[in-house]
Design a protein around this motif. Sequence first.
Motif, short mmCIF file in Angstrom:
data_model
loop_
_atom_site.label_atom_id
_atom_site.label_comp_id
_atom_site.label_asym_id
_atom_site.label_seq_id
_atom_site.Cartn_x
_atom_site.Cartn_y
_atom_site.Cartn_z
N GLU A 126 20.67 -3.44 8.47
CA GLU A 126 20.72 -1.98 8.61
C GLU A 126 20.07 -1.31 7.41
O GLU A 126 19.34 -0.32 7.54
CB GLU A 126 22.16 -1.50 8.78
CG GLU A 126 22.20 -0.03 9.14
CD GLU A 126 23.60 0.50 9.39
OE1 GLU A 126 24.58 -0.24 9.17
OE2 GLU A 126 23.71 1.67 9.79
N LEU A 127 20.34 -1.85 6.20
CA LEU A 127 19.74 -1.27 4.99
C LEU A 127 18.21 -1.36 5.06
O LEU A 127 17.50 -0.42 4.68
CB LEU A 127 20.27 -2.00 3.75
CG LEU A 127 19.86 -1.38 2.42
CD1 LEU A 127 20.57 -0.04 2.21
CD2 LEU A 127 20.14 -2.31 1.26
N ALA A 128 17.71 -2.48 5.55
CA ALA A 128 16.25 -2.62 5.67
C ALA A 128 15.70 -1.58 6.65
O ALA A 128 14.66 -0.96 6.39
CB ALA A 128 15.90 -4.03 6.14
N HIS A 129 16.41 -1.35 7.77
CA HIS A 129 15.94 -0.34 8.72
C HIS A 129 15.99 1.06 8.11
O HIS A 129 15.08 1.85 8.29
CB HIS A 129 16.78 -0.36 9.99
CG HIS A 129 16.64 -1.63 10.77
ND1 HIS A 129 15.43 -2.25 10.94
CD2 HIS A 129 17.55 -2.39 11.40
CE1 HIS A 129 15.61 -3.34 11.66
NE2 HIS A 129 16.88 -3.46 11.94
N MET A 199 27.29 2.45 2.95
CA MET A 199 26.46 2.42 4.16
C MET A 199 26.66 3.70 4.98
O MET A 199 25.71 4.22 5.56
CB MET A 199 26.79 1.18 5.01
CG MET A 199 26.36 -0.15 4.41
SD MET A 199 24.59 -0.27 3.98
CE MET A 199 23.82 -0.13 5.60
N THR A 200 27.90 4.23 5.00
CA THR A 200 28.15 5.47 5.73
C THR A 200 27.39 6.62 5.08
O THR A 200 26.76 7.44 5.77
CB THR A 200 29.67 5.78 5.75
OG1 THR A 200 30.33 4.65 6.32
CG2 THR A 200 29.98 7.01 6.58
N VAL A 201 27.43 6.68 3.73
CA VAL A 201 26.69 7.73 3.00
C VAL A 201 25.20 7.63 3.34
O VAL A 201 24.54 8.64 3.65
CB VAL A 201 26.92 7.58 1.48
CG1 VAL A 201 25.95 8.46 0.70
CG2 VAL A 201 28.37 7.91 1.12
N LEU A 202 24.68 6.43 3.31
CA LEU A 202 23.24 6.23 3.56
C LEU A 202 22.87 6.62 4.99
O LEU A 202 21.85 7.28 5.23
CB LEU A 202 22.86 4.77 3.31
CG LEU A 202 22.78 4.38 1.83
CD1 LEU A 202 22.74 2.86 1.69
CD2 LEU A 202 21.53 4.99 1.19
N THR A 204 24.32 8.72 6.93
CA THR A 204 24.37 10.18 7.09
C THR A 204 23.18 10.83 6.39
O THR A 204 22.48 11.66 6.98
CB THR A 204 25.68 10.71 6.48
OG1 THR A 204 26.75 9.97 7.04
CG2 THR A 204 25.86 12.19 6.78
N ALA A 205 22.94 10.42 5.14
CA ALA A 205 21.90 11.08 4.34
C ALA A 205 20.51 10.79 4.88
O ALA A 205 19.62 11.64 4.84
CB ALA A 205 22.01 10.64 2.90
N LEU A 206 20.30 9.59 5.38
CA LEU A 206 18.95 9.20 5.81
C LEU A 206 18.76 9.37 7.32
O LEU A 206 17.73 8.99 7.87
CB LEU A 206 18.64 7.76 5.39
CG LEU A 206 18.68 7.51 3.86
CD1 LEU A 206 18.48 6.04 3.54
CD2 LEU A 206 17.62 8.34 3.15
N GLY A 207 19.78 9.89 7.97
CA GLY A 207 19.60 10.25 9.38
C GLY A 207 19.68 9.09 10.34
O GLY A 207 19.14 9.16 11.44
#
Length: 336
Positions: A126-129, A199-202, A204-207
């Motif tokens: 997910e982080l890579a995506h 991961m939740t913050v990311l 939300t912030a990155l859409g």
Amino acid sequence: MGRLGSLKRRLRRFWPGRAGPRPVILMYHRVADLPYDPWQLAVTPAHFEAQLEEIRRTRTPLDLATFVARLAAGTLPRDAVALSFDDGYVDNLRAAEPRLAAAGIPATLFLTTSAVGRPEPFWWDELAHLILDRTDGADLDLTVAAEPCRLRFAEPEPPDRDRRGWRAWEAARTRREAGYQALWRLIRDAPPSERERAMTVLRTALGGAGPARADERAMTAEEVRGMARRGTFAIGGHTVSHPALPTLAPAAQRREIADGKLAAEALAGRPVEGFAYPYGAMDESARRAVAESGFAWACSTVGTAVSGRRFERYALPRIAAPDGDGGALARALAAG
Ligand SMILES: [Zn+2]
């Protein structure tokens, strides 16, 4: 997932030592055709088939439990190979199992039990995506387990358009890749609750990362049960939530390891005797916790062949299978 560089393996290419095959435990994660693969986790189905053919032609494939028992007894054939898979991706069921069954080659799956049945991808995918799979800008400050991290990239730099050849352990070529690497390290070393929060913050912030690919999830409980019943795969432990064990206190290490064993046994319907350290990361107390939890042996990610003289029951080396044909596998086996 897990990978450690091996100087020894590189040296052996120039200094082969005693000729002839040496016993090897192979490490796979996925059998899939991915657009890009920053951690080199996948072997394509065609390559996997060619590798199984190479193993059948040149090696003695053994299930890992037998491999370890014969290693301990001093009766392991020099050409023995055992296959292992980490994490529990659904492509192990769809792409690996039928090919293994057709080839008559057994394997062990080290299962991250909290991922079983979850529809979302593993955090590293997910982080890579969220970061690598896109070319839009980001401007975000966040903390992961009290460590500050800043993601700041505007216009895509040329490599952001195509990173098929890039590996995440290589030097970053763009600010996007550098941000991904920094976050990956922080999240890997964060406690599970902090990892979820980051991961939740990311997200939300990155859409959001868009819909996960269908083959990216872990197996469901029903799928694991079926796999264990059919018997081509034996099930092993890989903790509950895939933490970097050395970042945890001994009591938390024991919970991750012992609870993961119980959950894996409930799914497998039989005792689970092997373990693999998430990311290959271990320390003395993790090793002790693995032994005290009742595991009979454990695999690391140290990339060498197995040596009967330096037999370490709770730190067995494994060679990462390359994404290549039978010849590529033969070279990897020989280099170990
Ligand atoms: Zn793993």
